[in-house]
Each structure stands twice: as C-alpha cells, then as structure tokens.
Write a protein that holds these residues in place. Structure first.
Motif, PDB file in Angstrom:
ATOM      1  N   LEU A 141      29.607  -6.918  15.326  1.00  0.00           N
ATOM      2  CA  LEU A 141      29.383  -8.356  15.299  1.00  0.00           C
ATOM      3  C   LEU A 141      28.748  -8.796  13.985  1.00  0.00           C
ATOM      4  O   LEU A 141      28.985  -9.915  13.507  1.00  0.00           O
ATOM      5  N   SER A 142      27.964  -7.916  13.387  1.00  0.00           N
ATOM      6  CA  SER A 142      27.321  -8.249  12.107  1.00  0.00           C
ATOM      7  C   SER A 142      28.258  -8.057  10.930  1.00  0.00           C
ATOM      8  O   SER A 142      27.910  -8.404   9.798  1.00  0.00           O
ATOM      9  N   GLY A 143      29.430  -7.462  11.171  1.00  0.00           N
ATOM     10  CA  GLY A 143      30.394  -7.249  10.104  1.00  0.00           C
ATOM     11  C   GLY A 143      30.549  -5.811   9.678  1.00  0.00           C
ATOM     12  O   GLY A 143      31.468  -5.474   8.921  1.00  0.00           O
ATOM     13  N   VAL A 144      29.683  -4.916  10.140  1.00  0.00           N
ATOM     14  CA  VAL A 144      29.753  -3.495   9.795  1.00  0.00           C
ATOM     15  C   VAL A 144      30.828  -2.829  10.656  1.00  0.00           C
ATOM     16  O   VAL A 144      30.891  -3.045  11.869  1.00  0.00           O
ATOM     17  N   GLU A 145      31.691  -2.034  10.017  1.00  0.00           N
ATOM     18  CA  GLU A 145      32.726  -1.322  10.761  1.00  0.00           C
ATOM     19  C   GLU A 145      32.153  -0.042  11.372  1.00  0.00           C
ATOM     20  O   GLU A 145      31.172   0.513  10.884  1.00  0.00           O
ATOM     21  N   VAL A 146      32.768   0.399  12.470  1.00  0.00           N
ATOM     22  CA  VAL A 146      32.326   1.595  13.191  1.00  0.00           C
ATOM     23  C   VAL A 146      33.492   2.567  13.288  1.00  0.00           C
ATOM     24  O   VAL A 146      34.626   2.170  13.602  1.00  0.00           O
ATOM     25  N   SER A 147      33.203   3.841  13.027  1.00  0.00           N
ATOM     26  CA  SER A 147      34.232   4.874  13.059  1.00  0.00           C
ATOM     27  C   SER A 147      33.790   6.016  13.966  1.00  0.00           C
ATOM     28  O   SER A 147      32.621   6.416  13.953  1.00  0.00           O
ATOM     29  N   ILE A 148      34.739   6.537  14.759  1.00  0.00           N
ATOM     30  CA  ILE A 148      34.472   7.738  15.563  1.00  0.00           C
ATOM     31  C   ILE A 148      35.063   8.921  14.812  1.00  0.00           C
ATOM     32  O   ILE A 148      36.283   9.022  14.637  1.00  0.00           O
ATOM     33  N   ASP A 149      34.194   9.815  14.363  1.00  0.00           N
ATOM     34  CA  ASP A 149      34.594  10.953  13.541  1.00  0.00           C
ATOM     35  C   ASP A 149      35.044  12.114  14.419  1.00  0.00           C
ATOM     36  O   ASP A 149      34.671  12.207  15.599  1.00  0.00           O
ATOM     37  N   ASP A 150      35.851  13.001  13.835  1.00  0.00           N
ATOM     38  CA  ASP A 150      36.310  14.231  14.503  1.00  0.00           C
ATOM     39  C   ASP A 150      37.016  13.955  15.818  1.00  0.00           C
ATOM     40  O   ASP A 150      36.912  14.738  16.772  1.00  0.00           O
ATOM     41  N   PHE A 151      37.729  12.831  15.902  1.00  0.00           N
ATOM     42  CA  PHE A 151      38.369  12.495  17.171  1.00  0.00           C
ATOM     43  C   PHE A 151      39.445  13.528  17.494  1.00  0.00           C
ATOM     44  O   PHE A 151      40.292  13.853  16.669  1.00  0.00           O
ATOM     45  N   GLY A 152      39.427  14.013  18.743  1.00  0.00           N
ATOM     46  CA  GLY A 152      40.355  15.047  19.172  1.00  0.00           C
ATOM     47  C   GLY A 152      39.706  16.405  19.295  1.00  0.00           C
ATOM     48  O   GLY A 152      40.306  17.340  19.817  1.00  0.00           O
ATOM     49  N   SER A 153      38.443  16.494  18.841  1.00  0.00           N
ATOM     50  CA  SER A 153      37.744  17.781  18.944  1.00  0.00           C
ATOM     51  C   SER A 153      36.743  17.793  20.079  1.00  0.00           C
ATOM     52  O   SER A 153      36.228  18.838  20.449  1.00  0.00           O
ATOM     53  N   GLY A 154      36.432  16.604  20.626  1.00  0.00           N
ATOM     54  CA  GLY A 154      35.391  16.517  21.653  1.00  0.00           C
ATOM     55  C   GLY A 154      35.967  16.387  23.039  1.00  0.00           C
ATOM     56  O   GLY A 154      37.112  16.753  23.297  1.00  0.00           O
ATOM     57  N   PHE A 155      35.155  15.809  23.941  1.00  0.00           N
ATOM     58  CA  PHE A 155      35.548  15.756  25.342  1.00  0.00           C
ATOM     59  C   PHE A 155      35.362  14.359  25.923  1.00  0.00           C
ATOM     60  O   PHE A 155      35.198  14.197  27.114  1.00  0.00           O
ATOM     61  N   LEU A 207      39.486   5.448  14.133  1.00  0.00           N
ATOM     62  CA  LEU A 207      39.483   6.776  14.732  1.00  0.00           C
ATOM     63  C   LEU A 207      39.836   7.778  13.648  1.00  0.00           C
ATOM     64  O   LEU A 207      40.932   7.739  13.088  1.00  0.00           O
ATOM     65  N   LYS A 208      38.893   8.688  13.338  1.00  0.00           N
ATOM     66  CA  LYS A 208      39.167   9.725  12.339  1.00  0.00           C
ATOM     67  C   LYS A 208      39.734  10.941  13.070  1.00  0.00           C
ATOM     68  O   LYS A 208      39.026  11.610  13.830  1.00  0.00           O
ATOM     69  N   ILE A 209      41.013  11.212  12.824  1.00  0.00           N
ATOM     70  CA  ILE A 209      41.697  12.313  13.509  1.00  0.00           C
ATOM     71  C   ILE A 209      41.152  13.632  12.977  1.00  0.00           C
ATOM     72  O   ILE A 209      41.161  13.880  11.766  1.00  0.00           O
ATOM     73  N   ASP A 210      40.695  14.478  13.874  1.00  0.00           N
ATOM     74  CA  ASP A 210      40.030  15.713  13.472  1.00  0.00           C
ATOM     75  C   ASP A 210      40.950  16.601  12.640  1.00  0.00           C
ATOM     76  O   ASP A 210      42.171  16.677  12.868  1.00  0.00           O
ATOM     77  N   ARG A 211      40.351  17.296  11.674  1.00  0.00           N
ATOM     78  CA  ARG A 211      41.106  18.150  10.763  1.00  0.00           C
ATOM     79  C   ARG A 211      41.851  19.274  11.491  1.00  0.00           C
ATOM     80  O   ARG A 211      42.845  19.784  10.993  1.00  0.00           O
ATOM     81  N   SER A 212      41.373  19.643  12.678  1.00  0.00           N
ATOM     82  CA  SER A 212      42.057  20.696  13.428  1.00  0.00           C
ATOM     83  C   SER A 212      43.449  20.256  13.865  1.00  0.00           C
ATOM     84  O   SER A 212      44.329  21.098  14.100  1.00  0.00           O
ATOM     85  N   LEU A 213      43.687  18.932  13.997  1.00  0.00           N
ATOM     86  CA  LEU A 213      45.009  18.414  14.328  1.00  0.00           C
ATOM     87  C   LEU A 213      45.840  18.177  13.077  1.00  0.00           C
ATOM     88  O   LEU A 213      47.062  18.361  13.090  1.00  0.00           O
ATOM     89  N   VAL A 214      45.158  17.765  12.004  1.00  0.00           N
ATOM     90  CA  VAL A 214      45.875  17.446  10.767  1.00  0.00           C
ATOM     91  C   VAL A 214      46.282  18.723  10.028  1.00  0.00           C
ATOM     92  O   VAL A 214      47.427  18.874   9.582  1.00  0.00           O
TER      93      VAL A 214
END
Length: 590
Positions: A474-488, A502-509
């Motif tokens: 809401l304040s204008g700052v962007e939010v990113s979820i890192d390592d997506f695909g490695s967690g649960f 969504l940052k796609i985890d390096r294990s998939l890339v």
C-alpha cells in the motif's frame, strides 16, 4: 492449670497443700498455664517440674501416649522415645548446655510422626535461674512448614508438568557429579520436533496438554534412578545416573520411540519427533565437571542432531564445542562489524524479459573482515540467525541499499533494488517501520524498493507476513517471495499473500541434464500461478544460455543469475550497465 510432676492424680487444692508453693512459684505456675503453646519447666537433668494445661491437652488431642510424661518425669527420655535420630540427640545436648549457662537460648524445628501425618513443632527454650531450670515451649508450626515446603517445591518444579525445573535440574546434576562414589553421569538434552506447529495450529491449551503427555512418556521410558526435567518450552533434560555413553544411547532410543507414538489431542492424532543430544562425564577422577558444562555439551549435540535432519540422536564431541566457540567469536565480531561499517553490499543485475534490459538489482551482503578478507554470506549469516543478529543486519542493508539506489538515480541510472529480509525480522513486527525509516532517511521513492522473503519463512507465520506485506505494498514498496518452489507453502497461503513477484527457485531453473521438459513444466506452472494471482515471475539462478532461453520462452518476466552477471560492488555495476548502454543482452551472453 499447671501440674507438678509426680502429683498429677491429686486434686489441685491437695497438690497445693502438699507442696505449699511460695507466692513466686504460684506466679510461675500461672504464667506457664496461661501460655497457649504446650510448655514445660525442666531442671538440669531433664526432670519435668511443671507441665501446663496446653501440654496435656495436646497429648489428649493428638492421642499420642509418647507425649505423656512418664512416672520418672524425664523429658529427655520422652524426646528420645519420640525420635531417636541424631537431630534429637543433638537437641538434648543443646538443652543440657543451655541449663549449664553455655548459651542464651535454644530453638529448633522438629518433626513428630503421627498416624494422621507428620506434625512439625517449633521448640524454643530459655534458662530461668542459676539452678539451671529451663522453660521449653512447643509451638505447632505444621501449617507454616507445609506452606514453606510447598513454596520450595513450586520453586524447584515446573508448574505445568511437575517435573524438576532448570534450577533444580542443575542442583541434582551437580549433586550427582560431586557424589564421591559416583559412576558415569550422562545427560540427554531433548528438543521436540514440530511442537511449535502444534502450538500454533491447535492453541496453547493443546500445547500444554501435549507437554504433559510428553513428560509422562519420558518419565515412563527412563529408569527408576533417572530424573526427567523440563528446561522450558519444548526442551527436556534427562539425568542418567551411573550411565555410560552406550547406556545413554539406549535410553535416548527408548525416549525417541515413546515420542514417535501418536499423541491424542482432543480427538486429533498428532505425530512428532525429537532431537536428542548426549553428553557424558565418564571419569570421576577427571577435573570436576559442572552441570552447566554437561548440559551445554548435550545442548550442542542436540543442535547437531537437528542440523543432521531432526529426529536423531547425536553424541557430544570436542569439535562441537570448538565450532560453538568459533560461532560465538564470529557473532561478537559481527556485532562490531555492523557498527563499524565493515559490511559491504554487492549487487546482482536483474533483467526484464524478453527485452533483456537491466532494470534492477538484488543487494547481497558481504563482510570485509579486517583479518580474513572478504567473506561470503555463508560464513556469517548462519551465525547471525543463531545469535539474533538478522534484524540489525537487515536494517543496515536497508539503509545502505536505499542510499546507493538514490545515488544511482542521481547519476541517471534508476534501478529497482531488492533487499532480503529474514523471518525473524517480520516476526518482530518492526519490518514496516524499518522500511519506512530507511526510505525517509535516504529519500528513495518506495516504488524503487523490493522486499524479499523466502517461501519457507513466509510459511512459518503466513498471517503476520500477509498483514505486513499488504501494508508495504500500500505504501508503494513491492514484495517478492524468494525461492518459490523449494518450500512447503500451500496454494491457499499464496492466494492470501499480497506478493507482486514470485522468484522461481534455482532448483527448478537450473535443471539436471536430460530433465528440461520436466523443469519447463514446473516453471510454466509457477508462471501461470503467478499470473493468476497477479504476480510477476523471476527466474533466479540462470547459469546457462539455454536456461535463459527457457525462461523467456515460458513467459518469465524477470531473470538473474551468473550467466547474466555475478554480484559486484556498486562501482563495478555502474560500469557494467554503462558498458551495455541500451544494447540488449542476447540469450547467448554476447
């Protein structure tokens, strides 16, 4: 009324005529008889001269014939009949010394065993004349002693499980270590795996019930001479007396088996594990080991068990202590490094796809150690996590990264800067304020900042993360979820999470050779999921031209990785961007 020994069966008026007491003796009798506590007047040999009414009433109420003065009138003999232990014999000696004038008074608490239970009496004696006569008063203090003992018990035991608490455990371990004829002493340090999830999902009442069940199972799994205690939270300690290392391992395996069985929490079956560390003081002739040393060593072994995958048993070794000392040294140095500006940031370019233009960077911390040179995050971030330094470290990174972004913007190179945040930071509740403070201090527009948190960290407390992420966006700052695909994290959490990237985890890339089709399917699924949730996708860990081509082909919005560029100091990054100009980087890297 007070009675003279030897005339207890005579009426009072007859006894007075027989003894013809003086007026002073009558006063003494009256005074003693007025006392509410059972009181005796004895001579130097312990012969009872007077017994007040309260004494005889006490004997009647208690129904204890041992308290009645015999025909010989010997108080000392009566005391030995009540209890012939060393304490009673010492008390008799002290009363004799009082009669001789060798001390001014005698006081003591003693126990009187009775069919209805133990009674506690407080004895107070004073010498009344030069002939050695002594007044002995007995006050029932059973209620006071019971309250004191209950208070002392509560101070030494955990109120939830009734097990010995931390302080009492250390007392017991030290007592065992100092026992002259002791054998090997082992300590098991147990930490319940998965307890926090139960506590958070089912509530504290269920968590308390679970801890009580765990305490009962551990107590039932150990030997009669062992002691199970609770340090706090979900940490337990077992003191194993006369137990060598193999025996301790056997006990640890039994404890693991007992915890492995499902727990019934209000009709809901829950399975847990337990990580156990073992430390043993085997040689009683070795330099004296303290309880704090033994528990600390077992704790280190427990952390080694957790690091090895949880629900395991590990033995303490000297290497664990050396590593712990090194981590403590690094932690102290890191605290100073944050204050002394020894930290530096390197920045890895982020490309927009498919144009391959550099539009942003990720800020990555390094430590310019005065003796060891430039240290990568792997050398100090685990220590920062263990010693609660991630939040002050992130505050420094926020200030430094936003300041650098402002400098680049003024130089005509506006770049969106991403900063990594730890789970411990947003759990403190200060993340939003810290971000705002950094933006206010440097003047960076909020649209040029991205805050990143790993998927597994978000899953630890999804509701709190979602609330703070929403406020940041809401304040204008962007939010990113890192390592997506490695967690649960679940799809429900993702839908509820207000993340823009969504940052796609390096294990998939960075897929293994021959697995391109499967990796492509996984990446495509994440890209589609992100689009459905209104989030852009970023392929991280791009290390080959083929991986970059796949990211473009599958519709990823952003990419970063060693194939594009390695992290670099800010001045080198400015040169790298300037050298590229407006020319897009081709997938082959040329």
């Amino acid at each position: 009324m007070a009675r003279r020994q030897g005339q207890s069966d005579l009426p009072l008026d007859v006894r007075r005529r027989v003894h013809a007491p003086t007026s002073s003796a009558v006063v003494v009798e009256a005074v003693l008889d007025a006392l509410p506590s059972p009181t005796l007047l004895i001579d130097a040999e312990g012969t009872v001269l007077l017994a007040n009414t309260a004494w005889e009433n006490a004997a009647d109420v208690l129904g204890d014939e041992r308290m009645r003065i015999g025909v010989d009138g010997d108080y000392f003999a009566m005391a030995r009949r009540l209890s012939g232990d060393a304490g009673t014999l010492s008390l008799v000696d002290r009363l004799r010394a009082l009669s001789r004038g060798e001390c001014s008074s005698v006081q003591a608490d003693y126990a009187l065993e009775h069919p209805d239970g133990t009674r506690w009496l407080h004895l107070q004696a004073s010498r009344v004349d030069q002939a050695g006569q002594v007044v002995v008063t007995h006050t029932d203090v059973t209620s006071r002693v019971a309250a004191e003992r209950a208070s002392d018990w509560r101070a030494r035991h955990d109120t939830l499980t009734d097990l010995p608490n931390r302080a009492h455990l250390h007392e017991l371990i030290d007592a065992e270590l100092h026992r002259p004829d002791r054998g090997p002493v082992s300590v098991l340090f147990l930490d319940i795996d998965g307890f926090k999830d139960v506590n958070d999902s089912l509530g504290h009442d269920a968590g308390d019930d679970l801890l009580r069940q765990i305490a009962r199972r551990l107590t039932g799994s150990t030997r009669a001479d062992d002691t199970v205690g609770r340090l706090g939270g979900d940490e337990f300690v077992v003191l194993c007396r006369d137990c060598d290392t193999p025996g301790a391992q056997t006990l640890a395996d039994r404890c693991r088996s007992s915890i492995d069985r499902p727990f019934d929490l209000g009709g809901r079956m829950v399975r847990l594990g337990v990580s156990i560390g073992i430390a043993t003081a085997a040689d009683p002739q070795a330099p004296q080991v303290r309880s704090t040393d033994l528990v600390r060593d077992a704790d280190l072994a427990m952390y080694a068990a957790k690091a090895a995958g949880r629900n395991r048993v590990r033995l303490f070794t000297a290497d664990l202590r050396t590593a712990a000392q090194r981590r403590a040294t690094v932690a102290n140095e890191l605290r100073e490094a944050i204050l002394d500006e020894q930290l530096v940031l390197h920045y890895q370019p982020v490309l927009r796809l498919p144009s391959l233009r550099c539009t942003g960077v990720e800020a990555l911390v390094r430590w310019q150690h005065p003796k060891r040179g430039l240290l990568p995050p792997s050398e100090f971030l685990p220590v920062a996590v263990q010693h609660d330094l991630m939040t002050p470290l992130a505050r420094w990174v926020l200030r430094e990264a936003t300041g650098q972004a402002v400098a680049w913007t003024r130089a005509g190179m506006p770049l969106i800067t991403s900063v990594n945040i730890s789970a411990s930071h947003f759990s403190t509740g200060t993340l939003v304020r810290d971000v705002r403070d950094a933006l206010a201090a440097t003047g960076l527009p909020p649209e040029q900042l991205v805050v990143e948190l790993t998927e597994t960290s978000v899953a630890q407390d999804a509701e709190r993360a979602a609330a703070q992420f929403a406020e940041l966006r809401l304040s204008g700052v962007e939010v990113s979820i890192d390592d997506f695909g490695s967690g649960f994290s679940s799809l429900a959490q993702l839908v509820a999470m207000p993340a823009g990237i969504l940052k796609i985890d390096r294990s998939l890339v960075a897929y293994p050779e021959g697995r391109r089709s499967k990796a492509a399917a996984a990446v495509a699924a994440v890209v589609a999921l992100g689009r459905a949730c209104g989030a852009r996708s970023l392929a991280e860990g791009v290390e080959t031209a083929e991986q970059l081509e796949m990211a473009i082909e599958l519709g990823c919005h952003l990419a970063q990785g060693f194939h594009i560029a390695r992290p670099m100091p800010p001045e080198q990054l400015a040169e790298w961007v300037a050298a590229r100009g407006d020319r897009p980087l081709t997938p082959s890297g040329r």
